[in-house]
Design a protein around this motif. Sequence first.
Motif, PDB file in Angstrom:
ATOM      1  N   SER A 190       0.973  -1.403  -0.339  1.00  0.00           N
ATOM      2  CA  SER A 190       0.288   0.208  -0.094  1.00  0.00           C
ATOM      3  C   SER A 190       0.588   2.042   0.118  1.00  0.00           C
ATOM      4  N   SER A 191       0.295   2.728  -0.114  1.00  0.00           N
ATOM      5  CA  SER A 191       0.852   3.120  -0.622  1.00  0.00           C
ATOM      6  C   SER A 191       0.150   4.422   0.648  1.00  0.00           C
ATOM      7  N   PRO A 192       1.205   5.589   0.519  1.00  0.00           N
ATOM      8  CA  PRO A 192      -0.251   7.010   1.257  1.00  0.00           C
ATOM      9  C   PRO A 192      -1.493   7.035   0.695  1.00  0.00           C
ATOM     10  N   LEU A 193      -1.487   7.115  -1.107  1.00  0.00           N
ATOM     11  CA  LEU A 193      -2.506   7.089  -2.204  1.00  0.00           C
ATOM     12  C   LEU A 193      -3.742   6.084  -1.882  1.00  0.00           C
ATOM     13  N   THR A 194      -2.741   5.437  -1.785  1.00  0.00           N
ATOM     14  CA  THR A 194      -4.619   3.879  -1.721  1.00  0.00           C
ATOM     15  C   THR A 194      -4.849   3.895  -0.456  1.00  0.00           C
ATOM     16  N   ASP A 195      -4.326   3.741   0.251  1.00  0.00           N
ATOM     17  CA  ASP A 195      -4.384   4.377   2.493  1.00  0.00           C
ATOM     18  C   ASP A 195      -5.578   5.160   1.929  1.00  0.00           C
ATOM     19  N   LEU A 196      -5.174   6.181   1.251  1.00  0.00           N
ATOM     20  CA  LEU A 196      -6.018   7.688   2.028  1.00  0.00           C
ATOM     21  C   LEU A 196      -8.010   7.559   0.349  1.00  0.00           C
ATOM     22  N   VAL A 197      -7.859   6.485  -0.309  1.00  0.00           N
ATOM     23  CA  VAL A 197      -8.796   5.589  -0.897  1.00  0.00           C
ATOM     24  C   VAL A 197      -8.948   5.420  -0.882  1.00  0.00           C
ATOM     25  N   GLY A 198      -8.858   3.994   0.604  1.00  0.00           N
ATOM     26  CA  GLY A 198      -9.363   3.044   1.361  1.00  0.00           C
ATOM     27  C   GLY A 198     -10.125   3.546   2.450  1.00  0.00           C
ATOM     28  N   ILE A 199      -9.361   4.172   2.777  1.00  0.00           N
ATOM     29  CA  ILE A 199      -9.991   5.491   4.284  1.00  0.00           C
ATOM     30  C   ILE A 199     -11.964   6.116   3.316  1.00  0.00           C
ATOM     31  N   LEU A 221      -6.156  14.215   0.853  1.00  0.00           N
ATOM     32  CA  LEU A 221      -5.957  13.254  -0.675  1.00  0.00           C
ATOM     33  C   LEU A 221      -5.750  14.537  -1.866  1.00  0.00           C
ATOM     34  N   ILE A 222      -6.841  15.536  -1.298  1.00  0.00           N
ATOM     35  CA  ILE A 222      -6.236  16.358  -2.560  1.00  0.00           C
ATOM     36  C   ILE A 222      -4.840  16.696  -2.315  1.00  0.00           C
ATOM     37  N   ALA A 223      -4.515  17.078  -1.034  1.00  0.00           N
ATOM     38  CA  ALA A 223      -3.413  18.403  -0.981  1.00  0.00           C
ATOM     39  C   ALA A 223      -2.163  17.226  -1.309  1.00  0.00           C
ATOM     40  N   THR A 224      -2.485  15.772  -1.253  1.00  0.00           N
ATOM     41  CA  THR A 224      -0.736  15.233  -1.819  1.00  0.00           C
ATOM     42  C   THR A 224      -0.964  15.268  -2.926  1.00  0.00           C
ATOM     43  N   ILE A 225      -1.953  15.143  -4.209  1.00  0.00           N
ATOM     44  CA  ILE A 225      -1.804  15.197  -5.431  1.00  0.00           C
ATOM     45  C   ILE A 225      -1.981  15.913  -6.168  1.00  0.00           C
ATOM     46  N   ARG A 226      -2.052  17.151  -5.477  1.00  0.00           N
ATOM     47  CA  ARG A 226      -2.565  18.243  -6.466  1.00  0.00           C
ATOM     48  C   ARG A 226      -0.908  19.111  -5.783  1.00  0.00           C
ATOM     49  N   PRO A 227      -0.715  20.090  -7.503  1.00  0.00           N
ATOM     50  CA  PRO A 227       0.594  20.230  -6.834  1.00  0.00           C
ATOM     51  C   PRO A 227       0.332  21.553  -6.434  1.00  0.00           C
ATOM     52  N   PRO A 228       1.682  21.989  -4.975  1.00  0.00           N
ATOM     53  CA  PRO A 228       1.727  22.661  -4.290  1.00  0.00           C
ATOM     54  C   PRO A 228       1.025  23.688  -4.582  1.00  0.00           C
ATOM     55  N   MET A 229       1.649  24.703  -5.810  1.00  0.00           N
ATOM     56  CA  MET A 229       1.404  26.118  -6.638  1.00  0.00           C
ATOM     57  C   MET A 229       0.283  25.646  -6.075  1.00  0.00           C
ATOM     58  N   GLU A 230      -0.913  25.347  -6.609  1.00  0.00           N
ATOM     59  CA  GLU A 230      -1.659  25.405  -7.261  1.00  0.00           C
ATOM     60  C   GLU A 230      -2.851  25.140  -5.994  1.00  0.00           C
ATOM     61  N   SER A 231      -2.290  24.643  -4.041  1.00  0.00           N
ATOM     62  CA  SER A 231      -2.474  24.798  -2.892  1.00  0.00           C
ATOM     63  C   SER A 231      -2.232  25.562  -2.751  1.00  0.00           C
ATOM     64  N   LEU A 232      -1.374  26.194  -2.718  1.00  0.00           N
ATOM     65  CA  LEU A 232      -0.900  27.785  -1.907  1.00  0.00           C
ATOM     66  C   LEU A 232      -1.695  29.089  -2.616  1.00  0.00           C
ATOM     67  N   GLN A 233      -1.894  28.582  -3.984  1.00  0.00           N
ATOM     68  CA  GLN A 233      -2.680  29.698  -4.603  1.00  0.00           C
ATOM     69  C   GLN A 233      -4.197  29.603  -3.928  1.00  0.00           C
ATOM     70  N   GLU A 234      -4.993  28.077  -3.490  1.00  0.00           N
ATOM     71  CA  GLU A 234      -6.373  29.209  -3.170  1.00  0.00           C
ATOM     72  C   GLU A 234      -6.005  28.825  -1.470  1.00  0.00           C
ATOM     73  N   VAL A 235      -5.425  28.267  -0.809  1.00  0.00           N
ATOM     74  CA  VAL A 235      -5.081  28.796   0.687  1.00  0.00           C
ATOM     75  C   VAL A 235      -4.916  30.636   0.758  1.00  0.00           C
ATOM     76  N   ALA A 236      -3.749  30.795  -0.269  1.00  0.00           N
ATOM     77  CA  ALA A 236      -3.784  32.797  -0.138  1.00  0.00           C
ATOM     78  C   ALA A 236      -5.127  33.147  -0.751  1.00  0.00           C
ATOM     79  N   SER A 237      -5.627  33.234  -1.366  1.00  0.00           N
ATOM     80  CA  SER A 237      -6.537  33.668  -2.827  1.00  0.00           C
ATOM     81  C   SER A 237      -8.158  33.228  -1.694  1.00  0.00           C
TER      82      SER A 237
END
Length: 455
Positions: free
Chosen positions: A3-12, A63-79
């Motif tokens: 398993s990986s963090p991604l599959t673990d998250l999807v399983g949850i 899961l979103i925070a893991t797979i989304r490019p960091p810049m996109e996450s920062l843009q959403e938080v900043a805005s």
Amino acid sequence: MDSSPLTDLVGIISNGVASIESAYKKENVSFPALNEPFSPGPLDNDAALDMTIRTVVAASLQLIATIRPPMESLQEVASGMYMSATLGTVNEAHVANVLGNAGTQGMAVQDISKEVGIESGPLARVLRFLATRHVFREVAPNVFANNRISSSLVKVSSVEEMRKNPASQYDGSPVAAVVGHITDEALKSSPFIPTYLSGGHKDAASPFNMAMNTKASIWEWFEQPENAMRGHRFNTAMKGGGERFPPSTYIEAFDWKSLGNDAVVVDVGGGVGPVTLALHKAFPQLQYIVQDLGPVIGDAKKFWDAEAPTAITSGKVKLQVHSFFDPQKEEKAAVYFMRLVLHDWPQSTSQKIMTTLRKAADPKSKLIVFDMVVPHACAEVPPLPGAVIGPPAPAPLLSNFAAGHFVTMVDIQMLNLVNGMERTLEDFVHLGDHSGWKLESVKPGPLPAFIFSPV
């Protein structure tokens, strides 16, 4: 395959969704559709299902925070201020109420514009921004309707009634009141947080004071005539927030039956006394005193006349004008308790409040503090043996999945408006150590109870 963090998250997420759908199937109902207006359901207050939903939400966000490019996450938080600004715009203009009459087919933005007084072009952009984030829905180009989320903003008064009497427009509408409070005074104060924290605040008590250019506390500011609507809105929001904690939160927090008949229980800063009312109904053999400032106690008299008039006339419940900064009037009470009081104050001020109570307490007195607790975003060893605030989170979730997202927001809200704070378990231990109390135990629940004894 490992398993990986991604599959673990999807399983949850997958397992949680299956549990949710199974619970609704047992009730012979479907899970509420996002595109339908909100309506109360049979499982809204199911504690086990609520924890499952929180787990799925936590896993989805991670899961979103893991797979989304960091810049996109920062843009959403900043805005994030654009979410607050647009949500505040539609809430203030009563857009949800207008669309409530339009049904699922929606209403053209030109017609919404005529009802709310906002130009159709900018209004469409605001509603599309929100609909893209699942608040409202765009059913056809420039045609909008309420969905499960936006319909929660519908106020009980009609648009005509609200325009005739703006000060009471939020009466009976706690969700809209909370949103209005956050997207108004909190949003306007938040840009001053960086300056405040970096020491450029001079003598300002909080970022709110800097934003509003006032030395008055937010409570005093609410009492000013020009802020009557805001004060009324805040009271509605807080009343609704308090009502989300069931009476069992307080009834089961302590062994009240262990107290002798006519033992005195003091509700410090108790507002009109809703917690005391719950306790009085469950344990009528005790004597209760509700303390707060003069105007609040005036409202409390009306509250008790309506809810339990014989409690006052029999002497079982006493209403008392008192500031918790003054020496405590009731000495040697069996129990002193405070609900959502200390989070309004920084650590040093909260220590003074608790020290004042300690001076009045008997060696056998108890102090119960009902307040939220901030769980760390990592594994922790509780500073109080046996103190368990919530169930452990399944890997790889953050350990504070159950409460961290909401309570950390409220923590910054307290900093922003009053320089108050939500506290970690260590903070509560520290409060007791520096005010003559020892934290003995913690009763977990929707609103944890911190039980102190004198030292």
